[in-house]
Design a protein around this motif. Structure first.
Motif, PDB file in Angstrom:
ATOM      1  N   GLY A  35       8.787   8.527  -3.755  1.00  0.00           N
ATOM      2  CA  GLY A  35       8.416   8.944  -5.390  1.00  0.00           C
ATOM      3  C   GLY A  35       8.342  10.343  -4.791  1.00  0.00           C
ATOM      4  N   ARG A  36       8.725  11.654  -5.897  1.00  0.00           N
ATOM      5  CA  ARG A  36       7.983  12.651  -4.955  1.00  0.00           C
ATOM      6  C   ARG A  36       6.806  12.959  -5.893  1.00  0.00           C
ATOM      7  NH1 ARG A  36      11.506  13.513  -1.982  1.00  0.00           N
ATOM      8  NH2 ARG A  36      13.545  13.709  -2.338  1.00  0.00           N
ATOM      9  N   ALA A  37       5.907  13.384  -5.176  1.00  0.00           N
ATOM     10  CA  ALA A  37       4.380  13.121  -5.304  1.00  0.00           C
ATOM     11  C   ALA A  37       4.545  15.116  -5.974  1.00  0.00           C
ATOM     12  CB  ALA A  37       3.635  13.601  -3.893  1.00  0.00           C
ATOM     13  N   LEU A  38       3.827  14.402  -7.448  1.00  0.00           N
ATOM     14  CA  LEU A  38       3.821  15.777  -8.463  1.00  0.00           C
ATOM     15  C   LEU A  38       2.578  16.314  -8.196  1.00  0.00           C
ATOM     16  CD1 LEU A  38       3.306  12.980 -11.341  1.00  0.00           C
ATOM     17  CD2 LEU A  38       5.037  14.673 -10.746  1.00  0.00           C
TER      18      LEU A  38
ATOM     19  N   PHE B 284       0.656  -0.690  -0.113  1.00  0.00           N
ATOM     20  CA  PHE B 284       0.146   0.459  -0.160  1.00  0.00           C
ATOM     21  C   PHE B 284       0.744   1.200  -0.070  1.00  0.00           C
ATOM     22  CE2 PHE B 284       0.668  -1.410   3.984  1.00  0.00           C
ATOM     23  CZ  PHE B 284       0.550  -0.140   5.018  1.00  0.00           C
ATOM     24  N   VAL B 285       0.307   2.693  -0.129  1.00  0.00           N
ATOM     25  CA  VAL B 285       0.729   4.118   0.087  1.00  0.00           C
ATOM     26  C   VAL B 285       0.642   4.467   0.727  1.00  0.00           C
ATOM     27  CG1 VAL B 285       1.557   5.595  -1.734  1.00  0.00           C
ATOM     28  CG2 VAL B 285       0.970   3.351  -2.971  1.00  0.00           C
ATOM     29  N   LEU B 286       1.812   5.494   1.914  1.00  0.00           N
ATOM     30  CA  LEU B 286       1.425   6.628   2.187  1.00  0.00           C
ATOM     31  C   LEU B 286       2.062   7.666   1.864  1.00  0.00           C
ATOM     32  CD1 LEU B 286       1.912   4.589   5.630  1.00  0.00           C
ATOM     33  CD2 LEU B 286       0.377   4.634   5.199  1.00  0.00           C
ATOM     34  N   ARG B 287       1.112   8.825   2.111  1.00  0.00           N
ATOM     35  CA  ARG B 287       2.273   9.842   1.970  1.00  0.00           C
ATOM     36  C   ARG B 287       2.946  10.603   3.042  1.00  0.00           C
ATOM     37  NH1 ARG B 287       1.076  12.776  -2.561  1.00  0.00           N
ATOM     38  NH2 ARG B 287      -1.186  11.703  -2.407  1.00  0.00           N
ATOM     39  N   VAL B 288       4.007  10.847   3.181  1.00  0.00           N
ATOM     40  CA  VAL B 288       4.858  11.785   3.823  1.00  0.00           C
ATOM     41  C   VAL B 288       4.089  12.642   4.102  1.00  0.00           C
ATOM     42  CG1 VAL B 288       6.819  12.133   5.154  1.00  0.00           C
ATOM     43  CG2 VAL B 288       6.695   9.702   3.728  1.00  0.00           C
ATOM     44  N   GLN B 289       3.826  13.237   6.052  1.00  0.00           N
ATOM     45  CA  GLN B 289       4.068  14.616   6.481  1.00  0.00           C
ATOM     46  C   GLN B 289       5.161  14.611   7.764  1.00  0.00           C
ATOM     47  OE1 GLN B 289       0.241  15.161   7.622  1.00  0.00           O
ATOM     48  NE2 GLN B 289      -0.709  15.266   6.296  1.00  0.00           N
ATOM     49  N   GLY B 290       5.701  15.860   7.533  1.00  0.00           N
ATOM     50  CA  GLY B 290       6.462  16.204   8.199  1.00  0.00           C
ATOM     51  C   GLY B 290       8.164  16.374   8.260  1.00  0.00           C
ATOM     52  N   ILE B 291       8.999  16.669   9.170  1.00  0.00           N
ATOM     53  CA  ILE B 291      10.789  16.921   9.189  1.00  0.00           C
ATOM     54  C   ILE B 291      11.593  15.759   9.218  1.00  0.00           C
ATOM     55  CG2 ILE B 291      10.317  19.357   7.903  1.00  0.00           C
ATOM     56  CD1 ILE B 291      11.017  19.590  11.041  1.00  0.00           C
ATOM     57  N   SER B 292      10.912  14.558   9.918  1.00  0.00           N
ATOM     58  CA  SER B 292      12.283  13.798  10.892  1.00  0.00           C
ATOM     59  C   SER B 292      13.130  13.051  10.067  1.00  0.00           C
ATOM     60  CB  SER B 292      11.144  12.936  11.874  1.00  0.00           C
ATOM     61  OG  SER B 292      10.830  11.567  11.120  1.00  0.00           O
ATOM     62  N   MET B 293      12.347  12.812   8.510  1.00  0.00           N
ATOM     63  CA  MET B 293      12.861  12.047   7.533  1.00  0.00           C
ATOM     64  C   MET B 293      14.171  12.578   7.000  1.00  0.00           C
ATOM     65  SD  MET B 293      13.200   9.126   8.962  1.00  0.00           S
ATOM     66  CE  MET B 293      13.234   7.183   7.337  1.00  0.00           C
ATOM     67  N   GLU B 294      14.316  13.833   6.347  1.00  0.00           N
ATOM     68  CA  GLU B 294      14.439  14.850   5.917  1.00  0.00           C
ATOM     69  C   GLU B 294      15.826  14.778   5.859  1.00  0.00           C
ATOM     70  OE1 GLU B 294      13.283  18.746   6.138  1.00  0.00           O
ATOM     71  OE2 GLU B 294      11.305  18.507   4.378  1.00  0.00           O
ATOM     72  N   PRO B 295      16.975  14.994   5.581  1.00  0.00           N
ATOM     73  CA  PRO B 295      16.790  15.054   4.416  1.00  0.00           C
ATOM     74  C   PRO B 295      16.686  13.898   3.044  1.00  0.00           C
ATOM     75  CG  PRO B 295      19.316  15.822   4.632  1.00  0.00           C
ATOM     76  CD  PRO B 295      17.909  14.504   5.899  1.00  0.00           C
ATOM     77  N   VAL B 296      16.409  13.558   3.520  1.00  0.00           N
ATOM     78  CA  VAL B 296      16.340  12.190   2.423  1.00  0.00           C
ATOM     79  C   VAL B 296      14.313  12.173   1.639  1.00  0.00           C
ATOM     80  CG1 VAL B 296      16.694   9.796   2.035  1.00  0.00           C
ATOM     81  CG2 VAL B 296      18.344  11.033   3.182  1.00  0.00           C
ATOM     82  N   PHE B 297      14.171  11.830   2.704  1.00  0.00           N
ATOM     83  CA  PHE B 297      12.353  11.810   2.212  1.00  0.00           C
ATOM     84  C   PHE B 297      11.509  13.827   3.187  1.00  0.00           C
ATOM     85  CE2 PHE B 297      13.875   7.914   3.597  1.00  0.00           C
ATOM     86  CZ  PHE B 297      13.902   7.385   2.686  1.00  0.00           C
ATOM     87  N   HIS B 298      11.312  14.091   1.850  1.00  0.00           N
ATOM     88  CA  HIS B 298       9.940  15.260   2.253  1.00  0.00           C
ATOM     89  C   HIS B 298       8.231  14.837   2.628  1.00  0.00           C
ATOM     90  CE1 HIS B 298      13.790  17.240   1.063  1.00  0.00           C
ATOM     91  NE2 HIS B 298      14.646  16.003   0.637  1.00  0.00           N
ATOM     92  N   GLU B 299       8.193  16.176   3.024  1.00  0.00           N
ATOM     93  CA  GLU B 299       6.835  16.062   3.132  1.00  0.00           C
ATOM     94  C   GLU B 299       6.315  15.562   1.839  1.00  0.00           C
ATOM     95  OE1 GLU B 299       3.142  18.508   5.171  1.00  0.00           O
ATOM     96  OE2 GLU B 299       5.659  19.812   5.291  1.00  0.00           O
ATOM     97  N   GLY B 300       4.999  14.816   1.650  1.00  0.00           N
ATOM     98  CA  GLY B 300       4.323  14.649   0.514  1.00  0.00           C
ATOM     99  C   GLY B 300       4.957  13.599  -0.655  1.00  0.00           C
ATOM    100  N   ASP B 301       5.753  13.162  -0.452  1.00  0.00           N
ATOM    101  CA  ASP B 301       6.568  11.898  -0.928  1.00  0.00           C
ATOM    102  C   ASP B 301       5.682  11.292  -0.487  1.00  0.00           C
ATOM    103  OD1 ASP B 301       8.962  13.548  -1.341  1.00  0.00           O
ATOM    104  OD2 ASP B 301      10.271  12.494  -0.095  1.00  0.00           O
ATOM    105  N   LEU B 302       5.970   9.929  -1.176  1.00  0.00           N
ATOM    106  CA  LEU B 302       4.571   8.673  -1.451  1.00  0.00           C
ATOM    107  C   LEU B 302       5.692   7.640  -0.998  1.00  0.00           C
ATOM    108  CD1 LEU B 302       2.592   9.213  -5.139  1.00  0.00           C
ATOM    109  CD2 LEU B 302       1.845   9.879  -2.563  1.00  0.00           C
ATOM    110  N   LEU B 303       5.472   7.053  -0.228  1.00  0.00           N
ATOM    111  CA  LEU B 303       6.282   5.797   0.614  1.00  0.00           C
ATOM    112  C   LEU B 303       4.897   4.629  -0.006  1.00  0.00           C
ATOM    113  CD1 LEU B 303       6.785   7.113   3.755  1.00  0.00           C
ATOM    114  CD2 LEU B 303       8.022   6.984   1.962  1.00  0.00           C
ATOM    115  N   PHE B 304       5.860   3.530  -0.583  1.00  0.00           N
ATOM    116  CA  PHE B 304       4.882   2.128  -1.261  1.00  0.00           C
ATOM    117  C   PHE B 304       5.836   1.280   0.289  1.00  0.00           C
ATOM    118  CE2 PHE B 304       4.644   4.412  -4.695  1.00  0.00           C
ATOM    119  CZ  PHE B 304       3.712   4.225  -5.740  1.00  0.00           C
ATOM    120  N   VAL B 305       4.728   0.447   0.901  1.00  0.00           N
ATOM    121  CA  VAL B 305       5.184  -0.331   1.837  1.00  0.00           C
ATOM    122  C   VAL B 305       5.157  -1.357   1.469  1.00  0.00           C
ATOM    123  CG1 VAL B 305       5.136  -0.338   4.331  1.00  0.00           C
ATOM    124  CG2 VAL B 305       4.458   1.612   3.339  1.00  0.00           C
ATOM    125  N   ASP B 306       5.519  -2.358   1.731  1.00  0.00           N
ATOM    126  CA  ASP B 306       4.832  -3.727   1.647  1.00  0.00           C
ATOM    127  C   ASP B 306       5.203  -4.915   2.576  1.00  0.00           C
ATOM    128  OD1 ASP B 306       4.655  -6.192   0.597  1.00  0.00           O
ATOM    129  OD2 ASP B 306       6.205  -6.686  -1.412  1.00  0.00           O
TER     130      ASP B 306
END
Length: 209
Positions: free
Chosen positions: A206-209, A121-143
């Protein structure tokens, strides 16, 4: 592995190990050790990335590949309703926040660019604890069926109450910890204990468009 990506980027620019080593002011042996998998977290990652014209997060973690990167070896052919994962909720990366689960039949379906189980499934990131690698709005595919190991990026959940967070999994001496990537984040390491459990491994982002 960083070594594989380093070699791909180096060969893409037509550089030898010796030439790359000279450009970043390290020894050829240092480049060899990275590409051979001996060195996993080189101090020269940012300088290597700049020299190779790729992002540091791709070089270190494989996140957001450059335009020239050929990912077809990991691609799958999509058929109707196959290879598409439901965007079922949002997850707060900065602190524990609820996962609002919904019926997958009512969710948006997003194609997964890599091989995955039908439980992904897919989740959308919010927050800054995983920056600078992951950013708010990124889509995470979780298996949920993917194997997790120390260093994996995971979504973990507290069973009671139903809350979740996105962090890096660290395993030391049989103990499990959650680690944010943001160096300025106040909680450096979060022990996994009690009812805390792993929901699944992040297999693609992936980055959200």
């Amino acid at each position: 592995m960083i070594g594989k990506r380093l070699k791909q980027a180096r060969e893409h620019l037509g550089l030898t190990q010796e030439e790359l080593a000279e450009l970043v002011s390290v020894s050829q042996t240092a480049i060899y050790k990275i590409e051979d998998g001996i060195t996993q977290q080189p101090r020269s990652t940012k300088k290597l990335a700049t020299t190779l014209k790729v992002s540091p997060e791709w070089l270190q973690y494989g996140i957001n590949p450059p335009n020239w990167f050929d990912n077809t070896s990991h691609a799958i052919t999509f058929e109707p309703k196959k290879g598409r994962c439901p965007l079922i909720s949002w997850v707060q990366a900065g602190s524990w926040q609820p996962i609002y689960e919904v019926d997958s039949n009512d969710a948006d379906l997003i194609p997964c660019p890599v091989k995955c189980s039908d439980q992904t499934f897919v989740l959308r990131v919010q927050g800054i604890s995983m920056e600078p690698v992951f950013h708010e709005g990124d889509l995470l595919f979780v298996d949920p069926e993917a194997h997790c190991h120390s260093g994996s990026f995971i979504v973990a959940r507290l069973d009671e109450p139903n809350e979740a967070t996105f962090k890096q999994l660290i395993i030391e001496d049989g103990r499990h910890y959650l680690k944010p990537l943001n160096p300025d984040w106040p909680e450096k390491i979060i022990p996994m204990k009690g009812t805390c459990s792993i929901v699944g491994k992040v297999i693609f982002t992936g980055r959200a468009l």
